[in-house]
Design an enzyme around this catalytic site. Structure first.
Site, mmCIF file in Angstrom:
data_model
loop_
_atom_site.group_PDB
_atom_site.id
_atom_site.type_symbol
_atom_site.label_atom_id
_atom_site.label_comp_id
_atom_site.label_asym_id
_atom_site.label_seq_id
_atom_site.Cartn_x
_atom_site.Cartn_y
_atom_site.Cartn_z
ATOM 1 N N LYS A 13 -23.788 -2.758 65.503
ATOM 2 C CA LYS A 13 -22.430 -2.342 66.384
ATOM 3 C C LYS A 13 -22.244 -3.309 67.548
ATOM 4 O O LYS A 13 -22.568 -4.215 66.877
ATOM 5 C CB LYS A 13 -22.773 -0.728 67.193
ATOM 6 N N HIS A 99 -18.628 4.013 57.611
ATOM 7 C CA HIS A 99 -19.331 3.800 58.741
ATOM 8 C C HIS A 99 -18.764 5.749 59.618
ATOM 9 O O HIS A 99 -17.117 5.240 59.815
ATOM 10 C CB HIS A 99 -19.895 2.927 59.653
ATOM 11 N N GLU A 101 -18.002 6.100 61.996
ATOM 12 C CA GLU A 101 -16.991 5.214 63.564
ATOM 13 C C GLU A 101 -15.369 4.754 63.438
ATOM 14 O O GLU A 101 -14.847 4.238 64.384
ATOM 15 C CB GLU A 101 -17.791 4.486 64.534
ATOM 16 N N GLU A 168 -25.331 9.340 56.605
ATOM 17 C CA GLU A 168 -25.210 10.308 58.012
ATOM 18 C C GLU A 168 -24.066 11.057 58.854
ATOM 19 O O GLU A 168 -23.414 11.002 58.452
ATOM 20 C CB GLU A 168 -24.879 8.079 58.965
ATOM 21 N N GLY A 174 -26.103 9.614 67.302
ATOM 22 C CA GLY A 174 -25.987 9.620 69.349
ATOM 23 C C GLY A 174 -26.436 10.666 69.567
ATOM 24 O O GLY A 174 -26.427 10.707 70.920
ATOM 25 N N SER A 207 -29.387 8.903 64.754
ATOM 26 C CA SER A 207 -30.166 9.671 65.592
ATOM 27 C C SER A 207 -31.954 8.885 65.655
ATOM 28 O O SER A 207 -32.793 9.505 66.271
ATOM 29 C CB SER A 207 -29.915 10.675 66.007
ATOM 30 N N GLY A 229 -29.181 2.492 67.434
ATOM 31 C CA GLY A 229 -29.202 1.662 69.109
ATOM 32 C C GLY A 229 -30.712 1.508 69.281
ATOM 33 O O GLY A 229 -30.877 0.336 69.432
#
Length: 246
Positions: A13, A99, A101, A168, A174, A207, A229
């Site tokens: 990201k 994605h 986002e 996803e 997240g 996640s 992450g």
């Protein structure tokens, strides 16, 4: 699942600078010990790091990807944009498209379709993201949403050999919450049912961490993970890989 060929895609990201690449020494060392026919590691950093990362990984088994691209295959008056040809030229072999986002910022299924076509023309492999929101899930529209995203995103694309699907669920990204094993198994099976001739590789993202990967790897239809992450921390990324393949 331990005998399957597995993908581990690190989506960095908006993270990282040149100093961040030093942290990959642990992953590079780890990668030298695994069998190439057992798993594939792909790092997708910001565009600013694609060239230096591809150079650093040149003599390793790890490959590099991008996180998005412009839909135009040719150069043009698109300030601030980077197309698939440019990404390929600096060392990318994969690109993440669709994605959530980016969908939330306005990317439509039709635009994603154009991006996929451009990426295929450039010779990139595509990690095509699909997934439903929490509201859509509660309305029991998951399959309806996934069907639309697949059909419109891959419209008029006959050669799908370079496409990997990444499921996803938006509500999972997240949050630390993942789908129940039975629900995820049904969803992955539904996604594969949308492909008549040949099933694509299907990754799960949302996640993924060192605690829940032991649960996720039990899903027989999952071919790997798109990791956010946790992929920014080498030890966690390696732990996820080891817990999956061992």
């Amino acid at each position: 699942m331990t005998n399957k060929y597995m993908y581990f895609v690190a989506n960095w990201k908006m993270f990282g600078d040149l100093r961040s690449l030093n942290s990959l020494d642990k992953v590079i060392k780890f990668s030298k010990n695994y069998k190439k026919n057992k798993l594939k590691i792909v790092y997708c950093p910001p565009n600013t790091l694609i060239r230096p990362l591809s150079r650093r990984l040149k003599k390793t088994k790890i490959e590099v990807g991008a996180q998005n691209c412009h839909h135009s295959y040719d150069y043009g008056a698109h300030t601030g944009q980077v197309n698939s040809t440019m990404l390929k030229n600096v060392g990318a072999k994969y690109v993440i498209l669709g994605h959530s986002e980016n969908r939330q910022l306005g990317e439509t299924d039709n635009l994603i379709n154009l991006k996929i076509k451009s990426a295929i023309k450039s010779g990139l492999k595509i990690i095509f993201c699909i997934g439903e929101t929490l509201k859509e899930r509660r309305q029991k529209k998951t399959n309806q949403i996934l069907k639309r995203q697949i059909e419109k995103g891959l419209k008029s694309i006959n050669n799908r050999s370079k496409i990997i699907i990444a499921y996803e669920p938006v509500w999972s990204i997240g949050t630390g919450v993942i789908p129940k094993e039975a629900d995820l198994n049904k969803t992955i099976s539904f996604i594969k049912s949308r492909f008549i001739k040949k099933y694509p590789k299907i990754l799960y993202g949302g996640s993924v961490n060192t605690n829940n990967v032991s649960i996720l790897k039990k899903i027989p239809n999952i071919d790997g993970f798109l990791i956010g992450g946790a992929s920014q921390i080498p030890k966690k990324f390696i732990d996820i890989i080891q817990k999956t393949i061992n």
